[in-house]
Design a protein around this motif. Structure first.
Motif, PDB file in Angstrom:
ATOM      1  N   THR A   1     -14.260  50.607  55.752  1.00 51.29           N
ATOM      2  CA  THR A   1     -14.269  49.654  56.864  1.00 51.29           C
ATOM      3  C   THR A   1     -14.303  48.202  56.410  1.00 51.29           C
ATOM      4  O   THR A   1     -14.170  47.293  57.230  1.00 51.29           O
TER       5      THR A   1
ATOM      6  N   SER B   1      -7.012  49.334  60.971  1.00 44.40           N
ATOM      7  CA  SER B   1      -8.177  49.424  60.094  1.00 44.40           C
ATOM      8  C   SER B   1      -9.132  50.485  60.630  1.00 44.40           C
ATOM      9  O   SER B   1      -8.937  51.028  61.720  1.00 44.40           O
ATOM     10  N   TRP B   2     -10.158  50.759  59.838  1.00 43.24           N
ATOM     11  CA  TRP B   2     -11.221  51.672  60.258  1.00 43.24           C
ATOM     12  C   TRP B   2     -12.419  50.860  60.722  1.00 43.24           C
ATOM     13  O   TRP B   2     -12.647  49.748  60.235  1.00 43.24           O
ATOM     14  N   SER B   3     -13.194  51.426  61.625  1.00 43.90           N
ATOM     15  CA  SER B   3     -14.407  50.737  62.056  1.00 43.90           C
ATOM     16  C   SER B   3     -15.571  51.721  62.138  1.00 43.90           C
ATOM     17  O   SER B   3     -15.385  52.920  62.352  1.00 43.90           O
TER      18      SER B   3
ATOM     19  N   THR C   1     -18.101  54.928  53.874  1.00 45.25           N
ATOM     20  CA  THR C   1     -17.878  54.298  55.179  1.00 45.25           C
ATOM     21  C   THR C   1     -17.774  52.789  55.026  1.00 45.25           C
ATOM     22  O   THR C   1     -16.878  52.145  55.584  1.00 45.25           O
TER      23      THR C   1
ATOM     24  N   HIS D   1     -16.884  46.550  55.152  1.00 42.71           N
ATOM     25  CA  HIS D   1     -18.145  45.868  55.446  1.00 42.71           C
ATOM     26  C   HIS D   1     -18.533  44.933  54.300  1.00 42.71           C
ATOM     27  O   HIS D   1     -18.353  45.256  53.128  1.00 42.71           O
TER      28      HIS D   1
ATOM     29  N   GLN E   1     -22.135  48.787  61.095  1.00 46.13           N
ATOM     30  CA  GLN E   1     -22.524  48.223  59.805  1.00 46.13           C
ATOM     31  C   GLN E   1     -24.036  48.141  59.679  1.00 46.13           C
ATOM     32  O   GLN E   1     -24.725  47.687  60.591  1.00 46.13           O
TER      33      GLN E   1
ATOM     34  N   LEU F   1     -14.717  58.138  60.905  1.00 46.95           N
ATOM     35  CA  LEU F   1     -14.529  56.733  61.245  1.00 46.95           C
ATOM     36  C   LEU F   1     -13.747  56.578  62.545  1.00 46.95           C
ATOM     37  O   LEU F   1     -13.045  57.495  62.981  1.00 46.95           O
TER      38      LEU F   1
END
Length: 216
Positions: free
Chosen positions: A179, A79-81, A175, A181, A84, A71
């Motif tokens: 994140t 945060s994580w990104s 993931t 999503h 998407q 990530l």
């Protein structure tokens, strides 16, 4: 290099300081808006805040520095990104046979209390962890999700009724959970920032083997 040296190295970085700042801002805002039963509850939350923020920030910097996470680290938002997908990544988790595979994964001997697992909550997936295993009744309890019965009927149908399902970890699902999503139907929505607890749990994920977490 010793563990203490690694800690010093990572806490001296700008990324660590920025993460701590972002986490403090977010957590203080949550506490200010929270509904607490007493002043003691607020005090207890504040007393532990420094420890958990420092630990989480250090863990996030460490897993990136050591190449353990695929990530991207967003230090500004703590945060994580990641990119998407168009739809919530439930492929391989929906048919009767796929649900049987999920059940088999959770009934193996190498499942244990504390293992990080994904839980589907309506339109997004969260990072959760197992806090109780009841093999006699073939069920597992997670900290946030509660009890999940490890039977095909319960997994397929009750999960749809309650908008809550235990999932089997894979890279796309984890993931999405890390994140935050989120989707509404097939439409992407703004991410839901994972909680401080979820961020800390995310740092223990071993992306090469989800049943063997990293030491953080």
């Amino acid at each position: 290099m010793s563990q203490s040296s690694l800690w010093q190295l990572h806490t001296d970085t700008g990324d660590f300081a920025e993460l701590c700042n972002a986490l403090y801002q977010r957590e203080i805002s949550l506490i200010a808006k929270g509904d607490f039963s007493s002043a003691q509850s607020v005090q207890a939350r504040l007393e532990s805040l420094s420890y958990y923020i420092t630990r989480t920030a250090h863990a996030m910097v460490t897993v990136i520095a050591q190449g353990h996470s695929p990530l991207l680290l967003d230090t500004h938002n703590a945060s994580w990104s990641a990119k998407q997908g168009k739809q919530i990544p439930l492929s391989g988790q929906e048919t009767e046979q796929e649900c049987a595979n999920i059940i088999n994964w959770y009934l193996q001997k190498d499942i244990y209390v504390g293992l990080v697992v994904p839980v589907l909550l309506a339109d997004h997936i969260i990072i959760d962890c197992i806090d109780r295993i009841d093999l006699d009744k073939q069920r597992i309890r997670t900290n946030v999700g509660g009890w999940f019965s490890l039977t095909i009927d319960e997994l397929m149908h009750k999960g749809q009724e309650t908008n809550k399902r235990l999932l089997k970890p894979n890279k796309k699902i984890m993931t999405s959970a890390c994140t935050g999503h989120c989707w509404q139907g097939n439409n992407k929505q703004l991410p839901i920032i994972p909680t401080l607890r979820e961020l800390l749990l995310s740092c223990s994920i071993n992306w090469k083997n989800f049943k063997k977490p990293l030491a953080i």
